[in-house]
Scaffold this active site. Structure first.
Site, PDB file in Angstrom:
ATOM      1  CG  ASP A   1       1.291   1.135   2.842  1.00 32.11           C
ATOM      2  OD1 ASP A   1       2.584   1.599   2.713  1.00 32.11           O
ATOM      3  OD2 ASP A   1       1.108  -0.242   2.834  1.00 32.11           O
ATOM      4  CD  GLU A   2       2.530   1.583  -1.736  1.00 32.14           C
ATOM      5  OE1 GLU A   2       3.116   2.592  -2.365  1.00 32.14           O
ATOM      6  OE2 GLU A   2       2.794   0.324  -1.603  1.00 32.14           O
TER       7      GLU A   2
ATOM      8  CD  GLN B   1       4.890   5.674  -2.629  1.00 33.24           C
ATOM      9  OE1 GLN B   1       5.078   5.719  -1.431  1.00 33.24           O
ATOM     10  NE2 GLN B   1       5.058   4.382  -2.948  1.00 33.24           N
TER      11      GLN B   1
END
Length: 86
Positions: free
Chosen positions: A18-19, A21
């Site tokens: 998750d996340e 980026q």
């Protein structure tokens, strides 16, 4: 991202990030390695920053992915005038 593989002792059925980026580009190689080993890899993250520019490693991950599901949210601003009328 290099420490991710240190936490995997036995290849699991699936791994989720998750996340994404915010990860460095090393995550791309890790994802490729896991996927090529038969692990289902699920990645979530924002593809654009607040200006609408490509965000981190997401554009490359999306280009390499077998499947991409892109969800969009609707944002609105509640002004003080509207908040009083509710």
């Amino acid at each position: 991202s290099t420490e991710v593989l240190q936490h995997i002792k036995k290849l699991p059925y699936a791994v989720a990030f998750d996340e994404a980026q915010f990860f460095d580009a090393g995550l791309i190689e890790i994802i490729e390695r896991l996927a090529n080993s038969g692990v289902r890899v699920i990645v979530a993250g924002l593809d654009q920053d607040f200006r609408g520019n490509p965000f981190g490693i997401m554009p490359e991950l999306m280009a390499r992915a077998e499947y991409v599901t892109k969800l969009q949210g609707i944002w609105f601003v509640v002004t003080p005038q509207l908040a009083l009328n509710v």
